[in-house]
Each structure stands twice: as structure tokens, then as C-alpha cells.
Enzyme design. Structure first.
Site: not given
Length: 480
Positions: A325-327, A480
Site C-alpha cells: 500500500w505504501h508504494g 502514497f
């Protein structure tokens, strides 16, 4: 528009004045003002991506109404899948298209086949991960019949686009924030004052701590092969407080700003670096995301129920998805994997719910055991942050390798230059330790302090922000 910009310093008082002194008697006009202000706030960055927010909002508003009309399970499931497919489709395209394409090409090259596919020059819309999850919470809760669908389109549009938390959270649940748009808000002076305090502390964490730490962290991480092990230690330390000051600072400003308009957002950070184990850390760090994954992914997968293999699988799923999800980078996936490895032993020993209270509750100092636990958890977190910060997994491994050398005992290269920033870090830790039982570090309503002393403290923080603020940096979580 950045919270730490002159633009926002002009924007906020104007919206506040219109909200409370011009349209305060009409709820619909207040909500409409919030929508207009939120679209202006977001469009200040790039107006073209406003269409994504509007489309997602109208889609999920319509799907919510559709779910209220149909009782047939198949039709309801189709509507839910449509919301998931479109919202996650947008997120996947803008955020992960080139990542999957590059890895697809690399996979073929392993077998000796070279294929050439041109990637796309895609601009990632700011905050897309945040408002996507926020709208999904609405459709999922309506589908589960935990929330009644709304027919008030102004309230729904305002809920999705609410400018204080639009681009970096907290990721609000529809069940918490949406009903607040139905009710007439009234100005409460004490709430507004507390909100201003939280904004002030958030700015201190972002502008003074995070932005100054960013300067040194960037210098060290960008040239890690040239530095001693002792310098590399400080590089991780600076990034550790950069990301905390940056993200929790944003959350403080968002929550404080919301209180100025009569809204209560969920808490997003609860002094995580005072955690005694990694399970406690994740109950205190980015709470809105952790609980989102818990309720909409971990529990539906079975949570901690079932056999050992299923429990371990669920932990890895939740942390790997959180990392992704963060990247779109393997570094984030490894970061998630590493946190899963930290968490599993605690879960297997059934100690993941041991430390649910505040550390050293009712005492000024922790016990030796508590102090040791805090330091150990903090060190584990620092190691994981190396993967979060490094551009590639290889760079992260080489950075960690550089930490374990004889030069760990040498004096860091630029220690003198770091002293002021280290003093700010100490101030942050000291104040938050004293206030660790509160909602935020400047919550002072139950502390008896004379008015001159209190205002002197506020003025000191203000001038520290003005004189010692680092070079303006974008909030890390905007990407993000």
C-alpha cells in the site's frame, strides 16, 4: 496546498471566517463550503485530478443507493464488486502500473527472453490511497448493513473530500465521519483552542523536527558508502524521527484543523516510539490504516482464529499488503515482511495483547524492564525503516552491512552540525513522554499552568518554528 505553506496560512482563516460567520446558520451551505474549499485545496496541486475524486464520490454514492434498493444477494455483490473494481483499478493503474510492467519484463529476462514494452509517464495523484480507502469503507459497510446509505449528496461529497485529511489521512471510516455532516455544528471555544494547540505541535514536529532531520537523513542515505558506521547510525535515527515528525505532524494538523470546524477525526498516532513490543507499536502507529486492514482484510481472512498455518498466513498477508500500500517498490514489501517476522513470535507466544496500557502509567520513569523493551522495539523499528527509506533492497542491505563495521566506534563525521537538530529530537521525546497519556502532546486542559507561562511556551514554539524550521519539504505520505 501544503499545511506548512503561506498559501494554507491565508486559506484557513478565510474558510474559517466564511464557515462560522457567513453560512453558520445553514447546514447545507456549510457542507457546500467545505466541498468548494476542499476541491480548491486539492486542485491547488493539480486541478486535473479533481475529476478522479468527483467520479469516485459519485460512483460510491450511487452504489450506496443501489445497495439500499436491492435485497438480492447476487445484485448486491455485483454492486460491491463494481466499487472495488473501479476504485482499486484507479489505484492500481496510477500507483502500480509501471511496477508490474517492469517486473513482468524482468521475469521474462530471467529466462533469456528480452521483451520491450514502453512504460507510461504516470503522475501519481496526491492522496489517492487515502481517499480510495475512505470511499471503500462506505460501500463495504453499506453492503454489510453496518451503515445506512445516505441520500444527502452534499454530505457524502464533503465526507470524501474533507480537506484537513484529504491527502494524508487519517483514513476516516464512513461510520464515524459521515454522520457528522448530517448534524448542525456549533463553535466550541475550548475545542477550537485545543485544536490550535494540536496544530502548533504538529507544525513543530513537521517543520522543526522532520524537515531538519530530512536534510541530514538525505545526505547520509544518498552517500551511505562514503560514511562510517557511526554516521550511518545517525542517518537511520534522523530518518526515524523524520518520518514520525512528518506523518504524525500532518495528522496533528489535520485533526486540529478539523476541530476548528466542529469535527472530530480519529486518532492516528499514540506516541508509538514508546512501545514495548512491535504489536503495541502497530496499535499506535498509523492507527487509521492498521485498523482499516484489520477490519476489512485481516478479520475477513479469519484473523487469529483457526490453525497455526492460517494465523501465520494472515499476519504475512496483512503486513505485505500494508507494505505494498505504501508504494510500488520491493523495499516496501520487504519492510512489511520484516514487520511480520517481528510480530509472529509475539503472536505465537500469545503476548501481542499484553501491553495495552500506557507505559509507566502513573509514574514518571519506566522500570528497567520497560526501558529495555522500549529500546529493543525502537531498534527493531529503525532497522525496518532502512528498507522503507532506501531506493532499492540492495541499497538497504548494503546500508545495513555498513552499520556492522569497526567504524561504529568512531566519532560521526558531522556531529557538531547535528547538535541543534538532536536537541529538537530530544525536546520532542521529552514533551511527548510527559504527555504520553494524552491525546496529543499539547493537551493542557487538566494541567494548571499560569496564563503568562502557558503563552510564553506557545510563543517559544512559534518562534522556534519560524527561526529553526528546515527547508520546506513535501509531506512524505503525499507520495502514497
Amino acid at each position: 496546498m501544503l499545511f506548512n505553506s503561506i498559501d494554507f496560512a491565508i486559506f484557513l482563516p478565510i474558510v474559517f471566517t466564511l464557515y462560522w460567520f457567513v453560512v453558520q446558520k445553514n447546514l447545507k451551505l456549510q457542507n457546500l463550503l467545505i466541498i468548494v474549499a476542499s476541491y480548491l485545496f486539492y486542485g491547488w496541486w493539480d486541478y486535473r485530478f479533481l475529476s478522479l475524486i468527483v467520479f469516485s464520490s459519485l460512483l460510491d454514492y450511487s452504489i450506496g443507493l443501489g445497495l439500499s434498493k436491492y435485497e438480492d444477494k447476487t445484485k448486491r455483490k455485483v454492486l460491491l464488486l463494481l466499487s472495488l473494481f473501479v476504485n482499486l483499478g484507479f489505484l492500481g493503474f496510477f500507483k502500480y502500473y509501471n511496477f508490474f510492467l517492469d517486473n513482468f519484463i524482468d521475469a521474462f529476462s530471467l529466462f533469456g527472453s528480452n521483451i520491450s514494452i514502453q512504460g507510461l509517464n504516470i503522475i501519481l495523484p496526491v492522496g489517492i490511497s487515502f481517499y480510495t480507502f475512505q470511499t471503500l469503507s462506505y460501500t463495504i459497510d453499506v453492503y454489510r448493513e453496518k451503515l445506512k446509505p445516505t441520500e444527502d449528496i452534499l454530505s457524502f461529497l464533503a465526507f470524501v473530500s474533507f480537506f484537513p485529511q484529504l491527502v494524508a489521512g487519517p483514513i476516516e471510516r464512513a461510520s464515524n465521519l459521515l454522520p457528522q455532516f448530517y448534524k448542525k455544528r456549533r463553535f466550541v471555544y475550548s475545542n477550537a483552542v485545543d485544536g490550535m494547540r494540536q496544530i502548533l505541535w504538529g507544525l513543530f514536529k513537521k517543520v522543526v523536527v522532520a524537515d531538519n532531520c530530512a536534510t541530514f537523513a538525505n545526505q547520509i542515505f544518498d552517500n551511505y558508502s562514503e560514511h562510517s558506521a557511526s554516521t550511518l547510525v545517525f542517518g537511520v535515527l534522523f530518518f526515524t524521527f523524520q518520518i514520525y515528525g512528518d506523518f504524525s505532524g500532518y495528522s496533528d494538523i489535520a485533526i486540529g484543523t478539523s476541530r476548528l470546524f466542529g469535527f472530530n477525526l480519529m486518532r492516528n498516532f499514540a506516541f508509538p516510539y514508546f512501545s514495548r513490543d512491535i504489536a503495541e507499536f502497530w496499535r499506535r502507529w498509523h492507527i487509521s490504516l492498521s485498523t482499516w486492514f484489520r477490519d476489512y482484510l485481516y478479520i475477513p481472512l479469519g484473523g487469529s482464529k483457526g490453525g497455526l498455518v492460517k494465523k501465520i498466513r494472515n499476519v504475512f498477508v496483512i503486513f505485505l499488503v500494508s507494505g505494498f500500500w505504501h508504494g510500488a517498490n520491493w523495499t516496501f514489501i520487504v519492510w512489511g515482511f520484516l514487520n511480520a517476522l517481528y510480530f509472529i513470535p509475539i503472536m505465537l507466544m500469545k503476548k501481542n495483547r499484553v501491553n495495552t496500557n500506557d507505559v509507566a502509567e502513573g509514574r514518571l520513569f519506566p522500570t528497567f524492564v520497560e526501558f529495555r523493551q522500549i529500546i529493543f522495539t525502537f531498534l527493531l523499528t529503525m532497522v525496518a525503516w532502512v528498507f522503507f527509506r532506501a531506493p532499492t533492497v540492495t541499497d538497504a542491505l548494503l546500508y545495513l552491512k555498513g552499520l556492522f563495521s569497526k567504524s561504529i566506534l568512531t566519532v560521526p563525521d558531522n556531529l557538531i552540525n547535528w547538535l541543534i537538530t538532536l536537541a529538537f529530537i530530544f525536546t520532542l521525546v521529552f514533551v511527548e513522554w510527559l504527555q504520553r497519556g494524552k491525546e496529543h502532546a499539547l493537551e493542557l486542559h487538566d494541567i494548571k499552568i499560569s496564563s503568562p507561562l502557558r503563552w510564553s511556551f506557545y510563543i517559544l514554539i512559534f518562534f522556534t518554528i519560524f527561526w529553526y524550521g528546515g527547508s520546506q519539504q513535501d509531506f512524505i505520505y503525499f507520495q502514497f
